[in-house]
Structures are given as structure tokens and as C-alpha cells.
Design a protein around this motif. Structure first.
Motif, PDB file in Angstrom:
ATOM      1  N   ILE A 112       0.839  -1.206   0.000  1.00 38.03           N
ATOM      2  CA  ILE A 112       0.000   0.000   0.000  1.00 38.03           C
ATOM      3  C   ILE A 112       0.870   1.251   0.000  1.00 38.03           C
ATOM      4  N   ASN A 113       1.900   1.269   0.835  1.00 33.95           N
ATOM      5  CA  ASN A 113       2.787   2.434   0.895  1.00 33.95           C
ATOM      6  C   ASN A 113       3.518   2.645  -0.414  1.00 33.95           C
ATOM      7  N   GLN A 114       3.931   1.555  -1.052  1.00 35.29           N
ATOM      8  CA  GLN A 114       4.622   1.682  -2.330  1.00 35.29           C
ATOM      9  C   GLN A 114       3.682   2.205  -3.416  1.00 35.29           C
ATOM     10  N   LYS A 115       2.433   1.783  -3.375  1.00 31.99           N
ATOM     11  CA  LYS A 115       1.463   2.289  -4.354  1.00 31.99           C
ATOM     12  C   LYS A 115       1.165   3.764  -4.117  1.00 31.99           C
ATOM     13  N   LEU A 116       1.156   4.182  -2.857  1.00 26.13           N
ATOM     14  CA  LEU A 116       0.946   5.599  -2.566  1.00 26.13           C
ATOM     15  C   LEU A 116       2.046   6.460  -3.184  1.00 26.13           C
ATOM     16  N   ASN A 117       3.224   5.888  -3.367  1.00 25.64           N
ATOM     17  CA  ASN A 117       4.327   6.615  -3.985  1.00 25.64           C
ATOM     18  C   ASN A 117       4.245   6.609  -5.506  1.00 25.64           C
ATOM     19  N   LEU A 118       3.230   5.935  -6.053  1.00 30.06           N
ATOM     20  CA  LEU A 118       3.037   5.916  -7.506  1.00 30.06           C
ATOM     21  C   LEU A 118       1.951   6.888  -7.956  1.00 30.06           C
ATOM     22  N   VAL A 119       1.194   7.426  -7.020  1.00 31.94           N
ATOM     23  CA  VAL A 119       0.020   8.202  -7.400  1.00 31.94           C
ATOM     24  C   VAL A 119       0.170   9.675  -7.015  1.00 31.94           C
ATOM     25  N   ASN A 120      -0.752  10.487  -7.532  1.00 29.87           N
ATOM     26  CA  ASN A 120      -0.710  11.936  -7.318  1.00 29.87           C
ATOM     27  C   ASN A 120      -1.907  12.452  -6.536  1.00 29.87           C
ATOM     28  N   GLY A 121      -2.717  11.532  -6.027  1.00 34.31           N
ATOM     29  CA  GLY A 121      -3.886  11.900  -5.246  1.00 34.31           C
ATOM     30  C   GLY A 121      -4.672  10.654  -4.900  1.00 34.31           C
ATOM     31  N   ILE A 122      -5.616  10.785  -3.980  1.00 34.49           N
ATOM     32  CA  ILE A 122      -6.365   9.635  -3.456  1.00 34.49           C
ATOM     33  C   ILE A 122      -7.861   9.937  -3.454  1.00 34.49           C
ATOM     34  N   ILE A 123      -8.661   8.898  -3.736  1.00 35.44           N
ATOM     35  CA  ILE A 123     -10.110   8.973  -3.552  1.00 35.44           C
ATOM     36  C   ILE A 123     -10.530   7.927  -2.522  1.00 35.44           C
ATOM     37  N   PHE A 124     -11.244   8.378  -1.495  1.00 34.60           N
ATOM     38  CA  PHE A 124     -11.957   7.475  -0.589  1.00 34.60           C
ATOM     39  C   PHE A 124     -13.399   7.412  -1.085  1.00 34.60           C
ATOM     40  N   THR A 125     -13.892   6.216  -1.340  1.00 34.48           N
ATOM     41  CA  THR A 125     -15.199   6.046  -1.967  1.00 34.48           C
ATOM     42  C   THR A 125     -16.318   5.954  -0.931  1.00 34.48           C
ATOM     43  N   GLY A 126     -17.533   5.867  -1.445  1.00 32.28           N
ATOM     44  CA  GLY A 126     -18.680   5.554  -0.604  1.00 32.28           C
ATOM     45  C   GLY A 126     -18.656   4.096  -0.196  1.00 32.28           C
ATOM     46  N   GLY A 127     -19.580   3.724   0.670  1.00 30.38           N
ATOM     47  CA  GLY A 127     -19.654   2.351   1.166  1.00 30.38           C
ATOM     48  C   GLY A 127     -20.316   2.322   2.529  1.00 30.38           C
ATOM     49  N   ARG A 128     -20.075   1.236   3.276  1.00 32.18           N
ATOM     50  CA  ARG A 128     -20.745   1.063   4.570  1.00 32.18           C
ATOM     51  C   ARG A 128     -19.804   0.831   5.749  1.00 32.18           C
ATOM     52  N   THR A 129     -18.639   0.258   5.493  1.00 26.35           N
ATOM     53  CA  THR A 129     -17.787  -0.220   6.588  1.00 26.35           C
ATOM     54  C   THR A 129     -17.103   0.937   7.315  1.00 26.35           C
ATOM     55  N   LYS A 130     -17.266   0.974   8.631  1.00 29.32           N
ATOM     56  CA  LYS A 130     -16.683   2.048   9.431  1.00 29.32           C
ATOM     57  C   LYS A 130     -15.765   1.522  10.540  1.00 29.32           C
ATOM     58  N   LYS A 131     -15.415   0.278  10.498  1.00 32.54           N
ATOM     59  CA  LYS A 131     -14.561  -0.257  11.555  1.00 32.54           C
ATOM     60  C   LYS A 131     -13.700  -1.388  11.012  1.00 32.54           C
ATOM     61  N   GLY A 132     -12.867  -1.941  11.903  1.00 32.08           N
ATOM     62  CA  GLY A 132     -12.042  -3.082  11.533  1.00 32.08           C
ATOM     63  C   GLY A 132     -10.859  -2.697  10.666  1.00 32.08           C
ATOM     64  N   PRO A 133     -10.281  -3.671   9.961  1.00 30.35           N
ATOM     65  CA  PRO A 133      -9.087  -3.435   9.146  1.00 30.35           C
ATOM     66  C   PRO A 133      -9.277  -2.323   8.111  1.00 30.35           C
ATOM     67  N   TYR A 134     -10.466  -2.247   7.525  1.00 29.86           N
ATOM     68  CA  TYR A 134     -10.698  -1.214   6.510  1.00 29.86           C
ATOM     69  C   TYR A 134     -10.537   0.179   7.112  1.00 29.86           C
ATOM     70  N   PHE A 135     -11.143   0.407   8.262  1.00 29.85           N
ATOM     71  CA  PHE A 135     -11.018   1.708   8.923  1.00 29.85           C
ATOM     72  C   PHE A 135      -9.553   2.025   9.217  1.00 29.85           C
ATOM     73  N   GLU A 136      -8.819   1.036   9.695  1.00 31.14           N
ATOM     74  CA  GLU A 136      -7.416   1.271  10.041  1.00 31.14           C
ATOM     75  C   GLU A 136      -6.584   1.598   8.804  1.00 31.14           C
ATOM     76  N   VAL A 137      -6.876   0.941   7.678  1.00 30.40           N
ATOM     77  CA  VAL A 137      -6.142   1.220   6.441  1.00 30.40           C
ATOM     78  C   VAL A 137      -6.457   2.636   5.959  1.00 30.40           C
ATOM     79  N   VAL A 138      -7.733   3.007   5.969  1.00 30.72           N
ATOM     80  CA  VAL A 138      -8.113   4.357   5.556  1.00 30.72           C
ATOM     81  C   VAL A 138      -7.454   5.395   6.460  1.00 30.72           C
ATOM     82  N   LYS A 139      -7.460   5.143   7.753  1.00 31.40           N
ATOM     83  CA  LYS A 139      -6.819   6.067   8.693  1.00 31.40           C
ATOM     84  C   LYS A 139      -5.332   6.214   8.381  1.00 31.40           C
ATOM     85  N   GLY A 140      -4.668   5.091   8.112  1.00 37.41           N
ATOM     86  CA  GLY A 140      -3.242   5.139   7.797  1.00 37.41           C
ATOM     87  C   GLY A 140      -2.969   5.904   6.510  1.00 37.41           C
TER      88      GLY A 140
END
Length: 332
Positions: free
Chosen positions: A89-117
């Protein structure tokens, strides 16, 4: 006496060639602008079709409408697969010029932690001097509200599922430099009287709720509000004070690319709203100086995947990209 009819022809030809040459001498491009921006879109748990496409517990998806939205602004896309190892994930972040967080439902667990990071990385990059924009849509709006406020219970309930709505601009708000900064004035006016944006959420935050949290107040300024089906007012658009971070509770991508709900506005004005948001966000990504090696980009672009037709099985989206954990996929 002979008349030379060739002279006028050659005169015209020389003038034509001069005109063509002047047209070929295009102005130099601005070296400060990245004309080949790439947007990272974070995948969401599930298959986007309530398990009708893939019922695996570790599958994730990106609705194709978000990909097309970035492409219509002039960018390419790399999927940031939230189940990937942190180093990938960190290496891919170094390939891009911006980020989109999409819609959805999940607000906890691993997904939340990844989005937070990832959100923390966005701020770090900007603090280090790299212009690195983020567009947070619907659930993304809610997640960064929770993260910034440090309160996972800050969200309030609203009745705004499957609802087209207007937006009301905050009085005396300066729109220059914001997502609405380059909207035609006539379109801005129509947004306040015509239902040009699509809401689809059960949670959000009221202006009073945002203003009561000092961390949110310091970070964001409210641009627009909207009302739900019970006339409760909530924040529908906000922009960071210091960072290129835009949060929209509504869905700019749906007007052009999604057809599953009869409530989605498809008028020409609604299409123009989508186009203007896409143009704004990608123009922000063009300010990013990051230009990684071509081979690393090509190995990770969304073109390496094929979308699935979800609309046919009554999914939430017309098309989705599905991802299952495959640690060997990336050649980073």
C-alpha cells in the motif's frame, strides 16, 4: 503576351505553409504541472452486490464509476487494495498523485485502520511539501470526520438514502480555490434550486456537530449544507483549511455513470456538476510533482483488471472491479 498563372498559386502556397508552421509552434507546456496524473482509489470490503458476484470474506471492490470519474478529469487510476500488505500500500501511494476514498458502509475493523493510515500519509506528504490531494466521498467523508475528530461516535443519523437534493452555500463563503471555484455562476445558482446532486447516506454531521468539535473546526470549513427527507440540516461539502482535502457527502460520480436508482439526476446540469468536480480534483493532482518510473505504473494500473457487470445481478453499481488478496500481483 503570356500570362503566368502559377505566381498566385505559389504565393498562396507560401502563405499557407507559413500559417501551418505557426500553428505547429505550440507554446511550451508548464514544467511545474504534471500532465500525466494518476489517482489511487481505495477498495472497499465486499463485492458491491451483496455477495451475488463474489461471496468471499476477503474480496473487495471499487465501483467502476469512481474509475471513470477520475478518467473523465484526465487521470489514470491505480487501485489501492485495502487487503494488500502495508508495504505494498505504501509503495502504491508513492506511484500516485492523489487519493479517492469512496462511498460504502464499513466504518470499523481493518478497513477503517487502512483508511486512517492512508489519510495520515496524505497529510504527511503535504506537510513535507508535496501537493497531494484527497477527495473523500460519502463514507469517505464520514471516515475522515471520525478520524479528525478522534470520535468514532460523532456521526449523527440522517434520512438521506436514495435522495437527489440541492446544496445551500454557506453565507459569504469564498469559493475561490475550492471544489466549486471554477463552476459557472449559473450552475452554482442552479445547485441551490435544482436537485443536481445525489445523496445516499444514513449518517453525517450537522453544522452544529462539526462546530462543536474543535479538531474538525480547525481542520475544515463548511462549504455547503443540505436537508434530508425530514428537513434535518447536515454538512454536504467541506474543504480543509490547510490541505488539498475535499469531503463531499454526496456522490459526484453517480450522475454520469450509475443507473440503478431512479433518483439519480441525469440532467445536463447534473452532468456538468460531475464534470466540474472531476476537473477540479484532477487539476489538484496535476500539482503533484511525483512522476514514478513508467514500468511500475503500467504494472499497477486499473487496466490490469476487468470490471464485472453488477447491475445485471441487482448490485449497487453498474460495474465493479473485484480484488482478492494476491500478494504476488504487484511487481513493485
Amino acid at each position: 503576351m503570356e500570362t503566368n498563372y502559377c505566381i498566385p498559386f505559389f504565393t498562396i502556397l507560401i502563405q499557407l505553409m507559413s500559417t501551418v508552421n505557426s500553428q505547429l509552434n505550440c507554446p511550451a507546456t508548464d514544467p511545474a504541472i504534471n500532465y500525466r496524473p494518476v489517482i489511487g482509489i481505495v477498495s472497499h470490503p465486499g463485492d458491491g452486490a451483496s455477495g451475488r458476484l463474489n461471496s468471499s470474506s476477503d474480496v473487495s471492490y471499487i465501483a467502476a464509476s469512481y474509475v471513470k470519474f477520475a478518467e473523465m478529469g484526465g487521470a489514470r487510476v491505480i487501485p489501492i487494495i485495502y487487503t494488500d500488505p502495508p508495504e505494498i500500500i505504501n509503495q502504491k501511494l508513492n506511484l500516485v498523485n492523489g487519493i479517492i476514498f469512496t462511498g460504502g458502509r464499513t466504518k470499523k475493523g481493518p478497513y477503517f485502520e487502512v483508511v486512517k493510515g492512508i489519510f495520515e500519509k496524505v497529510l504527511e506528504k503535504n506537510d513535507a511539501g508535496e501537493h497531494f490531494p484527497l477527495l473523500a466521498i460519502c463514507l469517505g467523508f464520514e471516515l475522515i470526520t471520525m478520524i479528525i475528530s478522534k470520535d468514532n461516535n460523532i456521526l449523527e443519523e440522517f434520512s438521506a438514502s436514495h435522495q437527489a437534493s440541492t446544496v445551500q452555500f454557506v453565507e459569504n463563503i469564498k469559493l475561490e480555490g475550492t471544489v466549486f471555484g471554477r463552476f459557472p455562476p449559473a450552475l452554482l445558482e442552479k445547485m441551490t434550486t435544482h436537485c443536481l446532486v445525489m445523496q445516499n447516506h444514513r449518517f453525517g454531521i450537522s453544522p452544529e456537530g462539526l462546530q462543536a468539535n474543535k479538531d474538525l473546526c480547525r481542520f475544515f470549513r463548511i462549504l455547503t449544507t443540505s436537508v434530508d427527507k425530514e428537513t434535518k440540516v447536515y454538512v454536504s461539502s467541506m474543504q480543509a483549511q490547510r490541505y488539498p482535502v475535499t469531503a463531499l457527502q454526496w456522490h459526484p460520480e453517480k450522475a454520469v455513470f450509475e443507473w440503478g436508482s431512479s433518483q439519480i439526476p441525469h440532467t445536463e446540469d447534473a452532468i456538468q456538476v460531475t464534470q466540474n468536480v472531476a476537473n477540479y480534483f484532477v487539476s489538484e493532482a496535476r500539482k503533484s510533482p511525483n512522476k514514478p518510473a513508467t514500468n511500475k505504473l503500467l504494472d499497477n494500473l486499473i487496466y490490469n483488471y476487468s470490471p464485472s457487470y453488477a447491475g445485471k445481478v441487482r448490485g449497487s453499481f453498474e460495474e465493479v472491479y473485484l480484488f482478492t488478496p494476491r500478494p504476488t500481483l504487484s511487481s513493485l
